[in-house]
Scaffold this active site. Structure first.
Site, PDB file in Angstrom:
ATOM      1  N   HIS A   1       0.798  -1.236   0.000  1.00 49.37           N
ATOM      2  CA  HIS A   1       0.000   0.000   0.000  1.00 49.37           C
ATOM      3  C   HIS A   1       0.825   1.278   0.000  1.00 49.37           C
ATOM      4  O   HIS A   1       0.294   2.363   0.225  1.00 49.37           O
ATOM      5  CB  HIS A   1      -0.967   0.005   1.192  1.00 49.37           C
TER       6      HIS A   1
HETATM    7  N1  UDP Z   1      -0.367  -5.401  10.333  1.00 48.84           N
HETATM    8  C1  UDP Z   1      -1.485  -5.884  10.996  1.00 48.84           C
HETATM    9  N2  UDP Z   1      -2.534  -6.353  10.260  1.00 48.84           N
HETATM   10  C2  UDP Z   1      -2.514  -6.374   8.906  1.00 48.84           C
HETATM   11  C3  UDP Z   1      -1.358  -5.869   8.231  1.00 48.84           C
HETATM   12  C4  UDP Z   1      -0.314  -5.379   8.983  1.00 48.84           C
HETATM   13  O1  UDP Z   1      -1.519  -5.911  12.226  1.00 48.84           O
HETATM   14  O2  UDP Z   1      -3.473  -6.805   8.290  1.00 48.84           O
HETATM   15  C5  UDP Z   1       0.745  -4.855  11.136  1.00 48.84           C
HETATM   16  C6  UDP Z   1       2.095  -5.441  10.817  1.00 48.84           C
HETATM   17  O3  UDP Z   1       2.335  -6.594  11.598  1.00 48.84           O
HETATM   18  C7  UDP Z   1       3.032  -4.302  11.156  1.00 48.84           C
HETATM   19  C8  UDP Z   1       2.224  -3.084  10.821  1.00 48.84           C
HETATM   20  O4  UDP Z   1       0.860  -3.485  10.824  1.00 48.84           O
HETATM   21  O5  UDP Z   1       3.312  -4.285  12.534  1.00 48.84           O
HETATM   22  C9  UDP Z   1       2.597  -2.553   9.467  1.00 48.84           C
HETATM   23  O6  UDP Z   1       1.770  -1.522   9.142  1.00 48.84           O
HETATM   24  P1  UDP Z   1       1.900  -0.765   7.749  1.00 48.84           P
HETATM   25  O7  UDP Z   1       2.329  -1.727   6.708  1.00 48.84           O
HETATM   26  O8  UDP Z   1       0.625  -0.049   7.561  1.00 48.84           O
HETATM   27  O9  UDP Z   1       2.995   0.324   8.070  1.00 48.84           O
HETATM   28  P2  UDP Z   1       4.446   0.577   7.530  1.00 48.84           P
HETATM   29  O10 UDP Z   1       5.327  -0.429   8.177  1.00 48.84           O
HETATM   30  O11 UDP Z   1       4.380   0.429   6.056  1.00 48.84           O
HETATM   31  O12 UDP Z   1       4.754   1.966   7.956  1.00 48.84           O
END
Ligand code: UDP
Length: 356
Positions: free
Chosen positions: A194
């Site tokens: 995303h």
């Molecule tokens: N995560 C979750 N449920 C989901 C997808 C991701 O709990 O369906 C958790 C994942 O384990 C991680 C975090 O959300 O800890 C990642 O979030 P995201 O990808 O939105 O953030 P980014 O790391 O890209 O900033």
């Protein structure tokens, strides 16, 4: 007791701050403010519930919108809270639009600003997160980094070493605080995707969906695609569909998702937090991007950038499937305690610095 504000922007901030908040509550009069940038139950409240974090004291309800709308709305709302609460300092984490709004509003009022997750750089200036990180780190009065190399990035940008600390990565405490079961299912690949660079651009989104279709045709292993509301919206806008073998799944709770990460044969993601969790769990993981700020994981050989070429992406999967990886051990320990000690030790003598 010193009064502080801990700011929460989006899902990964709730997760990463979950252990830190519990420690901050012991040592400080801690006001938690959630931006409301993520507002669906399964992108927000579920994480407070599952990780046993008390409800935020305020929610700024900024919701979705363009970059400018989100940052502007957050600044206006947060400025009111800052004036009202009058904190000794403000803690923010990460690189999202809320983090930027929180940082700008705090700094403009000359209130000391602490940034956790400072110094990460992908060197890809087109990423909105890279712009946010750089601005926030330069505004912050205390930069708290996960790794030494992040400190070095800041030193290269001319920041005063007196404003930088290295503590380790708090995600390891969060993952270690949870008993994760393995799911007894058929083999599957897990995908999250995303980042703006991947979904807000028809060419890249189409390429990723074609790559996943091709991967299923070759391997015949189910691909579980966890999609964010924005990904669904962009697929509709560009008239793109999931190909055969790809199961779309709505966002999961943290406990459920960690189980999936641990049980998956391979994880393909553009999330920075997911790659770190896979490295901790010892799950094979590929980053669907051309650049990353998690260079440590590439150098340790536990993560690979796929690039944006289908043949190259398939090759990266083939190679990853042949590789056995061991859980990483460089993220440190007692991170929350270290952060609190640094804040107690330094914020007592802390003065907002006019001359940097
Ligand atoms: N995560 C979750 N449920 C989901 C997808 C991701 O709990 O369906 C958790 C994942 O384990 C991680 C975090 O959300 O800890 C990642 O979030 P995201 O990808 O939105 O953030 P980014 O790391 O890209 O900033």
């Amino acid at each position: 007791m010193r009064k502080i504000i801990t700011c929460i922007g989006i899902r990964p901030d709730i997760i990463r701050l979950s252990q830190i908040i519990k420690k901050l509550d012991i040592y400080f009069n801690n006001v938690i403010i959630d931006s409301g940038q993520h507002y669906d139950y399964n992108l927000n409240k579920i994480f407070y519930d599952q990780l046993d974090i008390r409800s935020p004291d305020y929610n700024l309800n900024i919701k979705s919108g363009s970059h400018a709308m989100q940052v502007a709305k957050l600044m206006i709302e947060f400025e009111k809270s800052l004036i009202d609460i009058n904190p000794d300092f403000v803690i923010i984490l990460g690189d999202n639009n809320s983090s930027l709004g929180f940082a700008l509003a705090t700094s403009k009022l000359n209130i000391p600003l602490i940034h956790i997750e400072a110094g990460m750089r992908s060197k890809n200036w087109l990423m909105p997160e890279e712009k946010n990180r750089k601005i926030i780190d330069h505004l912050a009065d205390m930069n708290i980094c996960y790794l030494q190399e992040h400190k070095e990035n800041l030193l290269r940008e001319g920041l005063n070493p007196r404003r930088i600390w290295v503590v380790g990565n708090p995600i390891i405490e969060v993952v270690n605080s949870i008993k994760i079961n393995m799911k007894n299912t058929n083999p599957f690949y897990l995908v999250t995707c995303h980042r703006a660079e991947n979904i807000e651009n028809k060419k890249n989104l189409n390429l990723i969906l074609n790559f996943l279709g091709e991967l299923y045709r070759r391997k015949k292993i189910e691909i579980k695609f966890i999609f964010m509301p924005k990904t669904k919206q962009m697929m509709k806008k560009y008239d793109l569909q999931f190909e055969e073998g790809i199961t779309p799944i709505s966002p999961q709770g943290y406990l459920e998702f960690l189980e999936m990460e641990k049980s998956a044969k391979l994880v393909l993601t553009d999330s920075g937090t997911v790659v770190e969790e896979c490295a901790i769990l010892g799950t094979r993981c590929l980053t669907i991007r051309e650049s990353t700020e998690r260079i440590d994981l590439i150098e340790l050989g536990v993560n690979t950038l796929t690039g944006m070429d289908i043949d190259q992406m398939i090759d990266a999967v083939e190679l990853a499937l042949k590789t056995t990886i061991k859980p990483v051990s460089h993220y440190g320990e007692n991170i929350s305690e270290k952060i609190c000690n640094i804040l107690i030790g330094n914020s007592l003598k802390f003065n907002y610095e006019k001359d940097r």
